[in-house]
Design a protein around this motif. Structure first.
Motif, PDB file in Angstrom:
ATOM      1  N   GLU A 117       0.844  -1.235   0.018  1.00 48.72           N
ATOM      2  CA  GLU A 117       0.013  -0.279   0.004  1.00 48.72           C
ATOM      3  C   GLU A 117       0.981   1.149   0.073  1.00 48.72           C
ATOM      4  O   GLU A 117       0.506   2.122   0.715  1.00 48.72           O
ATOM      5  N   LEU A 118       1.998   1.209  -0.743  1.00 44.89           N
ATOM      6  CA  LEU A 118       2.592   2.318  -0.527  1.00 44.89           C
ATOM      7  C   LEU A 118       2.320   3.638  -1.543  1.00 44.89           C
ATOM      8  O   LEU A 118       1.942   3.211  -2.780  1.00 44.89           O
ATOM      9  N   ALA A 119       2.263   4.648  -1.085  1.00 40.80           N
ATOM     10  CA  ALA A 119       1.681   5.947  -1.875  1.00 40.80           C
ATOM     11  C   ALA A 119       2.335   7.210  -1.530  1.00 40.80           C
ATOM     12  O   ALA A 119       2.549   7.378  -0.397  1.00 40.80           O
ATOM     13  N   VAL A 120       2.615   7.938  -2.453  1.00 43.37           N
ATOM     14  CA  VAL A 120       3.167   9.289  -2.374  1.00 43.37           C
ATOM     15  C   VAL A 120       2.621  10.072  -3.641  1.00 43.37           C
ATOM     16  O   VAL A 120       2.581   9.642  -4.429  1.00 43.37           O
ATOM     17  N   SER A 121       2.346  11.401  -3.214  1.00 48.31           N
ATOM     18  CA  SER A 121       2.063  12.364  -4.318  1.00 48.31           C
ATOM     19  C   SER A 121       2.844  13.500  -4.181  1.00 48.31           C
ATOM     20  O   SER A 121       3.140  14.177  -3.095  1.00 48.31           O
ATOM     21  N   GLN A 143      -0.552  12.075  -8.030  1.00 45.44           N
ATOM     22  CA  GLN A 143      -0.323  10.743  -7.293  1.00 45.44           C
ATOM     23  C   GLN A 143       1.101  10.346  -8.119  1.00 45.44           C
ATOM     24  O   GLN A 143       0.914  10.042  -9.156  1.00 45.44           O
ATOM     25  N   ALA A 144       2.045  10.262  -7.581  1.00 48.54           N
ATOM     26  CA  ALA A 144       3.348   9.705  -8.169  1.00 48.54           C
ATOM     27  C   ALA A 144       3.453   8.161  -8.105  1.00 48.54           C
ATOM     28  O   ALA A 144       4.090   7.631  -9.064  1.00 48.54           O
ATOM     29  N   LEU A 145       3.006   7.675  -7.112  1.00 43.98           N
ATOM     30  CA  LEU A 145       3.332   6.273  -7.035  1.00 43.98           C
ATOM     31  C   LEU A 145       2.069   5.697  -5.856  1.00 43.98           C
ATOM     32  O   LEU A 145       1.668   6.407  -4.904  1.00 43.98           O
ATOM     33  N   ASN A 146       1.458   4.721  -6.303  1.00 42.52           N
ATOM     34  CA  ASN A 146       0.566   3.944  -5.764  1.00 42.52           C
ATOM     35  C   ASN A 146       0.746   2.617  -5.747  1.00 42.52           C
ATOM     36  O   ASN A 146      -0.043   1.870  -6.745  1.00 42.52           O
ATOM     37  N   LEU A 147       1.379   1.656  -5.071  1.00 44.59           N
ATOM     38  CA  LEU A 147       1.854   0.360  -5.128  1.00 44.59           C
ATOM     39  C   LEU A 147       1.160  -0.453  -3.860  1.00 44.59           C
ATOM     40  O   LEU A 147       1.079  -0.204  -3.104  1.00 44.59           O
ATOM     41  N   GLN A 148       0.158  -1.089  -4.790  1.00 46.13           N
ATOM     42  CA  GLN A 148      -0.527  -2.240  -3.810  1.00 46.13           C
ATOM     43  C   GLN A 148       0.522  -3.128  -2.916  1.00 46.13           C
ATOM     44  O   GLN A 148       0.286  -3.129  -1.862  1.00 46.13           O
ATOM     45  N   HIS A 149       1.246  -3.861  -3.883  1.00 45.71           N
ATOM     46  CA  HIS A 149       2.041  -4.728  -3.246  1.00 45.71           C
ATOM     47  C   HIS A 149       3.203  -5.125  -4.280  1.00 45.71           C
ATOM     48  O   HIS A 149       3.222  -5.177  -5.252  1.00 45.71           O
ATOM     49  N   PHE A 150       4.541  -5.284  -3.449  1.00 45.94           N
ATOM     50  CA  PHE A 150       5.776  -5.486  -3.900  1.00 45.94           C
ATOM     51  C   PHE A 150       6.377  -6.402  -3.386  1.00 45.94           C
ATOM     52  O   PHE A 150       6.621  -6.178  -2.057  1.00 45.94           O
TER      53      PHE A 150
END
Lengths: 251, 361, 423, 237, 342
Positions: free
Chosen positions: A7-11, A16-23
């Protein structure tokens, strides 16, 4: 599991530059991340190494959470980063660059008073040999060519002996031959370290992508899979060749 | 082989100042005044070494170095004044009397002894630098912000020291010193002795700085100057390194101030105003920043020019100095030393740092 | 190539500009060395040092003193010199840098071997050079009023001691003639003179029965510009009536203070300011309408009506015009200028009397010496190197001059170490 | 009538510090055509445009525009000569409103008068009219792209340099922009030099192709005769 | 200390506490002041507030030029104070010209004339400086700091050799005296004028920057130099113009300063450090920040000065600023986004 991200997110400024559910990344795995410009690949690495603070999400490295730690603390935990634009110490010689990077105690007093631990010199020379900088060892780093700086930066990161290497566009500005050598080095490194590589050059990706390739688009993970599968995935072709595809928009 | 000319210059320098000048003085060829002038210049050179360390090597523009210089100076000055007061069989320094102070303020007490004064004149600036540095570096203030903040700090401290309530002599500062360790300060012998001690301290300071700069610590400092984020990713705690460099620079400033006071005979807040710190930076800029020799040469040269010009061109020296500053920044960004090297390389002498220059082509 | 030419041209312009500026700046400087060097074989001249700041913050005040010294030297040289020798002034610039004062005085005494030094304005500069003069047995002529508590045999203090300025001023204000003021606001710049002056004033006022709560003491830093808060405090203080300000504000803080004072509606009639550091030279180029009616206490004003002064004032104006100094014929004289000028004559007279330039002999000869100065006849004290002189209270007029409204009876003896019971 | 050559670049060599990016590039743009330079990341396409624009000094070689030398002139002079530049990342002035950004385009004209009426621009890009009071930095990527093109159009340039105009755009807008470009070329006789990675878009608008690899043109040809399969192979894998 | 920071929700230089806290504190302070002013019979608080606004407006006037020059060109102009001095001496010269050559008796006219003249003269001096020196130091703030320091030395000494001594300008008749609010409270006209001038300058500057072609060019170049060049803006000319305006504003400030103080060669030095602080605290290159910071410092100083003596007020203000920079190392209105991170 070496690295697990959820759930990584940054804007930035509302975008919204990054919205990563799972890695996630296994130990000693080499992972290639591809994706169009502005997909958030570099931002992802910035967050992993502590340069950028994420808005939400969790990062667990080697069983320990890294969110909220400083760059130094993260580096000490064993994450090394190579930047897109080579970042070395231009005022120092190549040897000194490598010496600073080499894994040892790095507090003020040790640096001031201790002698160099045995074997460091050999280690540096071996690394210089490996990246083809032996003859340039006493040159000032600022005077190196772009490709040589790339090599030096890789050497710096490797000498740190991290558990996880983050490598951003290593083949940019290299000749085919050089790129191939870089690929070999990365493959070799992945025998002892976890490695994440961002790359555009498909020749290069083909060479190093022995396991999984992740595709990032618009800050989201589009797909993950072996290189052949990714290469033939219609959505990936679209986003690289620009064919209009409605699926892209639904992401 | 290539190190030779540099070493030769070092030896010549020491030979000239440690042997030729003192002997000349004893033979009556060199006046006591010039000896003590050079003694003072050496103090400035020590402070300049500190500035070179923090600015030239670490890339942090600190505009409060003159404040650290004065802290050291005041510590020594307080000791000297207490001794002078005792010698005149008075209880309190003169200025306290007219300020209606009846008992010696508590912070004067440690300065009765020479050794505590000595230690404190290094420790106080270092401790102050530690506190200031911690807060500044911790919040990642750098570049212009660092320069302005330290400048403002120097200004506020200057204003504070100007006040008589601080019990440090106000505008007049501390003066009228008589003896140091029993030696009478005005005797030519004492002056020569102080000169030699200062020269020795300069050599020691230079040696230490040389070691620091060439140690791994020094390399980290240069790395911070060149590419601070990379240093962080290489797992060095930038804060600690910056702080250490700042503290060392402050201690060097304190040392310089401590040696300066007995030779000048006065320490006033005038030494630490905004101007003073900028001037100190200019010494280093003029001499050649990022080069220890440059710092020493710059400090000596600029102060020579200052002394000479204020005597010879009483109304024009500011133009000369101002022009010198501008021309240096515009044309010789490597300072005098860079200029010498340029000339040197033209006539075929290869010096140490010349290697880098050719390497970068 | 084009770029290179541009940059060379720029360098040329910079250098040219700087050298012309340098030349214009040194203009007055070079002319003096020419004058001095005209007929000087070394044996025919005697060197004196001039140690006044020509740059930095104090230049504003001290340059005039340097001019006065030069004028006196020129006059003496024109009249044949001292003991048959022409005086050669060695002018250096201590640049308002107190450390440099010490350095330059060493240079003057030990390297240049001058017979006497004329210089200093601030207390701190005097304190800075004092050890040098004592160590080398030099002679410093110090022309500015000072705080006392010091009397070195190596310094000739021609300015006022506290009792020659402060006490008569306080007496005057308390007298019926002066207005019978009962409440005093002591305002000064934070350095030794105001501190000591106010200490003395306070003690004196208390001894005269002024209650403690009617005396307020306050200090501002050097170059303080913003007097809003302080003036509003004074205003509140003045509401009680019979209030006045005793000001030891220094230098460039005065104008902002007086301007704010007037603008907040205070006048000389409701609350006069008695200043101890405001003189004609500071008021010269200034709009004085705010200051009119306020007071000052000095030992000399340009308006003093004696023949020596008329000659001095005219001579000074002519000198400044001839030498092309800034201000030219519009220059005025004031207390420190008068004493700086007098100092040179005192020294010359003493040297003639002693028939030697030797410091000890000159000092002995100085004691008891009388001189018809622009301020009237003054007399050197028999024991200490101070002058006995008259005290004058002046009121500021619109043209920046003072009209003398009170004059002491005869000369007041100097009292460098002030004690209450002696008064 | 044979179309005239508007811009020629011959044997351009450009380097950043030590590393040479362009190794002798040759290229020409005909009036009233869209010329596209294709190639992978980092082969020097953007550097080529920057060199033409005077942002990057050419070490060797010449650029002529309308028969005149413009090599290494100051960028503002090149802009005033009639070359409009839409850089990668659009470079909208973020804190100026849309209208102000448009107005900045007038700087390239000698008399500060628009060559294309504001209304005409708004009919081409209706979204800009709607948002004309918004700060440029708050527009979305596609809107910024439209603004960047509109900004150059207002001064009526003879040649438009476009650097990856479709990067990060949603497909519908990309098509729209392609259509507008075609329209400008056919109705106004404008020339366009396009730098692209996406074949589909390029195919849609281009008259003449160049293919670039490692700082050199390795292949060129008319859109009609160009072998796209080979190209695709080159770019993708 | 650590504990204190933690309590306040501050960790590693970043504010993590509730977002509403700062506005609430600010509103509280304003409310506190409002109540004190309303219940204030002796006029002390109004007086203090007025003094603070007056000092703040001076700071703003001095800092505005500095802020736009730094914002555009990345130049730390240590000689900025000397342009203030040039403006003041210009005013003085205009006065001498009016009284000695034109024989105008009214002291109003010279001042009205001096306002634009001092702007232009100081601006031209700035232009000259830009041409000769600054042009080569763009985006090198620390080098420019040193070079302009040399310039400032030279300018001060030049003024000293030209004008020699302490001078002061006549206060124009129309600005003499003050507005008598009540028995205890007089607001001097000269200070009211400076406040008004500052407001006019702010509005004029704002208008210039937002509503004129030049202003748009300046803003464009400030935000994106190379793209502006590509659009046909002669950036070098804009640099020069900006320097002209910045220096001119300093000159104008100098002219205004003659109303309250005297004219001395090093008058610029008195304000330069404060001006820099104002610019830095406001967030470099942000006009709104500069204005806020100037007013803030002015009012704070005067309020503190009412309780402590002037010097301690100043020291305290500096300490507060240091503390403030701990939480906002890039000023009140920092640049946001990715680029600002390093």
């Amino acid at each position: 599991m070496l690295l697990e991200v959820n759930e990584l997110a940054v804007s930035f400024g509302g975008v919204q530059a990054l919205n990563l559910q799972h890695f996630q990344l296994e130990d000693r795995e080499l992972r290639v991340i591809i994706g169009p410009n502005g997909a958030g690949k570099s931002t992802f690495m910035d967050i992993l190494c502590g340069k950028t603070k994420p808005d939400t999400g969790s990062i667990v490295f080697n069983g320990k959470p890294t969110r909220g730690l400083t760059e130094v603390q993260i580096a000490e935990m064993g994450i090394g980063r190579k930047f897109q634009k080579p970042s070395v110490f231009p005022g120092l010689s190549v040897y000194e660059n490598m010496l600073l990077a080499t894994r040892m105690k790095k507090d003020v007093f040790t640096s001031l008073f201790s002698r160099m631990p045995a074997g460091v010199q050999e280690k540096i020379e071996a690394m210089a040999e490996r990246v083809g900088l032996t003859s340039a060892l006493h040159k000032q780093a600022g005077a190196l060519s772009h490709g040589q700086k790339q090599w030096l930066e890789i050497a710096i990161v490797v000498l740190q002996d991290p558990r996880l290497l983050l490598i951003d566009e290593p083949a940019a500005g290299m000749s085919d031959r050089e790129a191939e050598k870089t690929g070999e080095l990365l493959l070799e490194l992945s025998k002892q370290h976890g490695v994440i590589v961002i790359e555009h050059d498909m020749h290069f990706v083909k060479q190093i992508a022995t396991k999984l390739v992740s595709v990032l688009v618009n800050g989201k993970l589009l797909m993950e899979g072996p290189f052949e599968e990714v290469k033939n995935d219609q959505r990936v072709i679209d986003c690289y060749l620009g064919r209009v595809n409605a699926q892209l928009e639904k992401l | 082989m290539q190190l030779k000319p540099a070493k030769l210059i070092n030896i010549l320098f020491i030979l000239f100042f440690a042997v030729v000048l003192p002997v000349g003085n004893m033979l009556g060829l060199v006046s006591v005044n010039s000896i003590s002038l050079w003694g003072r210049y050496f103090c400035f050179a020590i402070a300049a070494l500190g500035i070179d360390l923090i600015w030239g090597y670490t890339g942090i523009m600190s505009m409060c170095q003159a404040f650290f210089f004065c802290l050291g100076g005041y510590c020594m000055g307080m000791h000297l004044l207490l001794k002078a007061t005792a010698l005149q069989q008075q209880l309190l320094p003169e200025f306290m009397t007219w300020n209606d102070i009846t008992t010696l303020p508590w912070f004067w007490e440690p300065f009765h002894g020479f050794v505590p004064a000595l230690v404190l004149s290094l420790l106080v600036p270092a401790a102050v630098a530690f506190v200031i540095g911690y807060f500044i570096f911790r919040s990642r203030i750098k570049g212009v912000y660092m320069a302005i903040i330290t400048q403002a700090l120097a200004l506020s401290m200057y204003l504070l020291f100007l006040r008589n309530e601080t019990n440090l002599g106000g505008t007049n500062g501390l003066t009228n010193f008589k003896t140091l360790l029993g030696f009478e300060l005005h005797k030519p012998g004492t002056k020569l002795g102080l000169y030699l001690v200062t020269l020795a301290m300069l050599c020691v300071a230079y040696g230490c700085c040389y070691k620091i700069v060439h140690s791994k610590f020094g390399k980290v400092l240069q790395a911070i100057r060149d590419s601070e984020p990379r240093v962080g990713y290489t797992a060095y705690r930038v804060l600690h390194y910056k702080l250490a460099a700042f503290v060392v620079a402050a201690a060097l400033g304190g040392l310089a101030g401590m040696l300066y006071v007995p030779q000048t005979g006065i320490i006033t807040p005038g030494r630490m105003d905004v101007k003073a710190s900028v001037e100190m930076l200019m010494w280093v800029a003029l001499g050649g920043r990022g080069n220890l020799k440059g710092a020493v040469i710059g400090a000596l040269l600029v102060n020579c020019v200052y002394s000479y010009c204020t005597s010879v061109f009483p109304q024009g020296w500011l133009f000369i100095l101002g022009m010198l500053y501008i021309l240096t920044v515009l044309y010789f960004d490597k300072g005098f030393l860079g200029l010498f090297e340029k000339i040197g390389s033209k006539i075929g002498i290869k010096t140490n740092s010349e290697r880098y220059a050719t390497g970068s082509k | 190539m084009y770029k290179k030419i541009i940059s060379v041209a720029r360098l040329a312009i910079l250098l040219l500009g700087s050298s012309t500026m340098l030349l214009t700046a040194c203009n007055s400087g070079t002319s003096k060395t020419e004058d001095a060097g005209k007929d000087s074989t070394a044996a025919n001249t005697v060197k004196i040092g001039v140690l006044h700041s020509l740059s930095g913050t104090m230049a504003i005040s001290e340059v005039s003193l340097k001019d006065a010294v030069q004028m006196a030297v020129d006059e003496i040289n024109a009249a044949g010199g001292v003991l048959g020798k022409k005086i050669e002034p060695v002018i250096v610039d201590p640049a308002s840098d107190w450390d440099l004062f010490a350095e330059k005085s060493k240079e003057l005494l030990t390297d240049k071997k001058v017979a006497a030094v004329f210089g200093c304005w601030t207390s701190v500069s005097r304190k800075s050079v004092l050890p040098v003069f004592e160590e080398n047995n030099g002679l410093l002529f110090y022309p500015v009023q000072y705080e006392g508590e010091e009397s070195s045999k190596n310094v000739v203090y021609s300015g006022a001691t506290p009792n020659q300025q402060l006490i008569p001023a306080a007496d005057y204000l308390m007298s019926a003639e002066g207005g019978g003021y009962k409440r005093f606001y002591l305002l000064g710049t934070d350095y030794v003179f105001p501190r000591t002056a106010n200490k003395i004033l306070k003690a004196y006022l208390l001894s005269k029965g002024i209650p403690k709560e009617n005396i307020i003491e306050e200090y501002t830093p050097f170059h303080h510009q913003d007097y809003q808060t302080i003036v509003s405090k004074i205003k509140k203080f003045a509401v009680g009536g019979k209030a006045c300000v005793l000001s030891t504000i220094n230098g460039d803080s005065n104008i902002p203070f007086y301007k704010e004072f007037a603008n907040q509606g205070l006048t000389a009639a409701t609350c006069p300011i008695m200043a101890f550091s405001v003189a004609e030279d500071e008021l010269r180029a200034m709009d004085t309408e705010f200051l009119v009616g306020h007071l000052a206490a000095w030992n000399y004003y340009q308006s003093v009506d004696v023949p020596e002064n008329k000659k001095f004032v005219a001579g000074f104006k002519a000198f400044c015009e001839k030498k092309n100094l800034p201000g030219g014929a519009k220059r005025v004289t004031d207390d420190p200028i008068c004493w700086a000028y007098t100092d040179v004559y005192l020294w010359a007279k003493a040297a003639e009397k002693a028939k030697s330039f030797d410091v000890d002999k000159v000092r002995t000869a100085l004691h008891g010496l009388t001189f018809d100065s622009p301020a009237g006849t003054v007399k050197m004290d028999d024991k200490v190197n101070h002058l006995a002189k008259p005290v004058l209270i002046g009121e500021i007029k619109p043209d920046g001059q003072f009209s003398v409204i009170w004059k002491s009876q005869g000369l007041i003896d100097p009292q460098p170490f002030f004690t209450l019971n002696k008064q | 009538m044979e179309p005239t050559t508007l811009l020629t670049a011959s044997n351009i060599i450009t380097a950043y510090d030590q590393s040479t990016i362009l190794w002798g590039v040759n290229l020409s743009v005909l009036q009233g055509t869209v010329t596209t330079v294709m190639g992978r990341n980092g082969v020097g396409k953007t550097t080529l445009l920057k060199t033409i624009m005077g942002l990057q000094k050419a070490r060797e070689g010449q650029v002529t525009f309308k028969g005149e030398h413009i090599t290494n002139l100051a960028p503002y002079k090149i802009a005033r000569a009639g070359i409009g530049y839409v850089p990668q990342g659009r470079e909208i002035i973020p804190k100026l409103t849309v209208q102000e950004n448009l107005q900045l385009g007038l700087e390239a004209t000698p008399d500060y008068k628009p060559r294309m009426a504001e209304e005409e621009i708004y009919t081409l890009f209706p979204i800009l009219k709607e948002f004309r009071r918004r700060a440029g930095g708050n527009l979305s990527g596609g809107q910024q792209q439209q603004l960047a093109i509109a900004r150059t159009l207002i001064s009526g340039p003879a040649l438009l340099l476009l650097d990856e105009p479709t990067e990060g755009l949603q497909p519908s807008i990309a098509i729209e922009i392609g259509d507008i470009l075609r329209q400008l070329v056919t109705t106004k006789g404008m020339a366009v030099l396009l730098v692209e990675q996406k074949i589909d878009f390029a195919k849609h608008v281009t008259d003449y192709f160049y293919f670039m690899e490692r700082g050199k043109m390795v292949k060129e040809g008319n859109a009609a005769t160009f072998d796209f399969n080979e190209l695709q192979e080159h770019i993708a894998v | 200390m650590e504990l204190l920071l933690k309590i306040n929700g501050i960790k590693s230089g970043k504010w993590t506490g509730p977002k509403w806290l700062w506005p609430v504190i600010l509103a509280g302070a304003v409310l506190f002041f409002a109540v004190r002013v309303a219940t204030d019979s002796s006029g002390t608080y109004v007086q203090n507030l007025f003094s603070g606004i007056s000092l703040g407006s001076i700071l703003i006037l001095v800092s505005l030029g500095l802020a736009i020059v730094y914002g555009l060109a990345g130049i730390i102009n240590m000689a900025h104070g000397e342009f203030l001095m040039i403006g003041a001496y210009t005013t003085y010269s205009v006065q001498v010209f009016f009284t000695n050559v034109l024989h105008v008796q009214s002291s109003n006219w010279f001042f009205i004339t001096a306002l634009p003249v001092s702007f232009i003269v100081a601006g031209l001096a700035g232009l000259l400086l830009e041409r000769l020196i600054i042009r080569h130091l763009y985006a090198k703030p620390l080098e420019s700091l040193l070079a302009t320091w040399g310039v400032s030395l030279i300018l001060i000494q030049t003024a000293r050799s030209l004008f020699g001594d302490l001078t002061a300008v006549k206060l124009p008749e129309m600005l003499a005296g003050g507005w008598r609010v009540n028995e205890n409270l007089v607001l001097p006209y000269n200070r009211l004028f400076i406040i008004a001038l500052t407001i006019v300058v702010i509005i004029a500057l704002y208008r210039t920057l937002t509503a004129t072609r030049l202003g748009m060019q300046i803003r464009a170049v400030t935000q994106n130099r190379s793209m502006s060049a590509c659009l046909g803006i002669n950036t070098k000319r804009i640099d020069a113009m900006t320097f002209f305006i910045g220096s001119g504003l300093a000159g104008l400030a100098g002219c205004a300063m003659t109303l309250i103080g005297n004219v001395v060669p090093d008058m610029g030095q008195t304000y330069i450090v404060d001006a820099f602080l104002t610019v830095v605290i406001g967030g470099v290159g942000k006009l709104l920040g500069t204005i806020t910071a100037g007013l803030g410092i002015g009012i704070f100083s005067k309020v503190l000065e009412a309780f402590f003596e002037a010097v301690y007020g100043k020291v305290l203000i500096l300490l507060l600023i240091m503390l403030f920079m701990q939480f906002k190392p890039r000023g009140i209105f920092p640049d946001k986004g990715r680029t600002a991170a390093d």
